[in-house]
Design an enzyme around this catalytic site. Sequence first.
Site, PDB file in Angstrom:
ATOM      1  N   GLN A 137      -1.709  31.858 -20.969  1.00 51.07           N
ATOM      2  CA  GLN A 137      -0.658  31.997 -21.973  1.00 51.07           C
ATOM      3  C   GLN A 137       0.408  33.003 -21.569  1.00 51.07           C
ATOM      4  OE1 GLN A 137      -3.612  33.705 -24.835  1.00 51.07           O
ATOM      5  NE2 GLN A 137      -1.934  35.112 -25.356  1.00 51.07           N
ATOM      6  N   CYS A 143      -2.021  32.439 -28.033  1.00 57.15           N
ATOM      7  CA  CYS A 143      -3.387  31.935 -27.880  1.00 57.15           C
ATOM      8  C   CYS A 143      -3.685  30.843 -28.894  1.00 57.15           C
ATOM      9  CB  CYS A 143      -4.387  33.082 -28.017  1.00 57.15           C
ATOM     10  SG  CYS A 143      -4.315  33.969 -29.592  1.00 57.15           S
ATOM     11  N   HIS A 278      -7.944  37.195 -31.537  1.00 57.95           N
ATOM     12  CA  HIS A 278      -7.647  36.330 -30.396  1.00 57.95           C
ATOM     13  C   HIS A 278      -8.279  34.961 -30.626  1.00 57.95           C
ATOM     14  CE1 HIS A 278      -6.467  35.305 -26.359  1.00 57.95           C
ATOM     15  NE2 HIS A 278      -7.706  35.101 -25.966  1.00 57.95           N
ATOM     16  N   ASN A 294     -11.037  30.171 -22.617  1.00 62.42           N
ATOM     17  CA  ASN A 294     -10.000  31.130 -22.973  1.00 62.42           C
ATOM     18  C   ASN A 294      -8.652  30.667 -22.426  1.00 62.42           C
ATOM     19  OD1 ASN A 294      -8.805  33.446 -23.988  1.00 62.42           O
ATOM     20  ND2 ASN A 294     -10.057  34.873 -22.809  1.00 62.42           N
TER      21      ASN A 294
END
Length: 335
Positions: A137, A143, A278, A294
Site C-alpha cells: 500500500q 489498507c 490496521h 497483509n
Amino acid sequence: MKTFIILFAVLACTLAKETMVNLADKDPRVLQSLFKSFQHAEGRHYANAQEARMRLKNFRKFVGDMAKANDEDEGVEYGVTFFADLTEAEAQQYYGFGNSTAPAPEVDAPAPEAPAPEGLQYGSASHKHRYNSAKHQNTCGSCWAFTTVGMLEGWAHIKTGQKPLLSEQQVLDCSGSSNNCGGGWYYEALGYIKNNQHLASASQYRYENRKGSCRRTSYGNAMPFKITGVYKSRGDADMASRLNSGPLGVAMDFRNINFRGYWDGVWSNTNCNQWPNHAITLVGYTSSYWEIRNSWGTGWGNQGYFKITRRVQNVCQIASNAWFITTGSQQELEE
C-alpha cells in the site's frame, strides 16, 4: 537456540540472537555495513549526512528491538523490514483503519457452512496459490482498500480458477470510504462495489499511493462475479465457518511495534488488544492459527503473510470487525 536471519539483496548473513544485540550496541562497523545493504535493498536515498545519521540511529534501535523480541517471543522470528529506518510518524502512515464504531451486522446474514475439519488448513500456507502475491500500500493509509481487493481477488480464484489483479485505486477514488489515505472501512468499500457491480483491473486503473478523482466509467469491469450481500461476522467460530466459503476482511490492533519486524511464526503475544488500527485479509486457518494476507509487500512477514494464534478468543481484536460477502455468478452479473 533461536536464530535471527537478515537477508538483503546484496548481503546475506546468519546471526545468533546474542550477536544481534551486539550489532545494536557494540559493533558499529558491522551495523554500518548492514545499514548500507539495507539502503541498497530498499532503494533508500537520504538528503544529507544529517538525515543519514538520523536514519542509522533509527535502524540501530529497530535492530535492538527485534533482537529483544527474538529473545522474548517463542515461536516467532523477527528481522529487518522496510520499517527499520523510519520515524514513528512515518511508520504510522502504513496503517489506515477507520476510527469510528462499525454498524450492527445485517440481520438477514445467511447461516454459515459447517466448519472444515481441524487441520485442513484451508487457505493457509499450503493454499497460498489461491491468492496473488501480497501487494504494498506504500505510505497511503489505504489498507482498507487493499483488504477489500484482497477479498475479491480471493473470491475470483474460487469462482473461476483465475487470479485477476483488481484495482485498489478505484476503491480509493470512488467508494467514498472515510478518510481515504487517512483510513477507511472495507465494509463501505464492499457496499460501493455491490451497488455498482464494477471493479477495474489494476493494470488499467493503476495504484497511485494517493486519492484521485473517480474514473470508474473509463474502464471495463474485471470482476468475474456478483456481490449479493455484505455482512458482519459474529465472533471467532463464525469467522472460521465463513472462511470455508472464502476470505474475510478483518482488522487488528497493530500498535505493538514488533509487528513491524515480523518474519515468520505464530504470533501469540496478547499485548495488542486496543481498538484495531490496521485492516488485513483473513484467508484461512488451522486448528492453532489464523492466516492473514497483509498489504506491506512480500518483503514483510512470510512473503507478505502472517499467522496469529486461534487459541485466544478475539486476539488483537481480530473478530471485532470481521466482514464477509455472499456472491453470485458472472451470468447473474450480466443480467
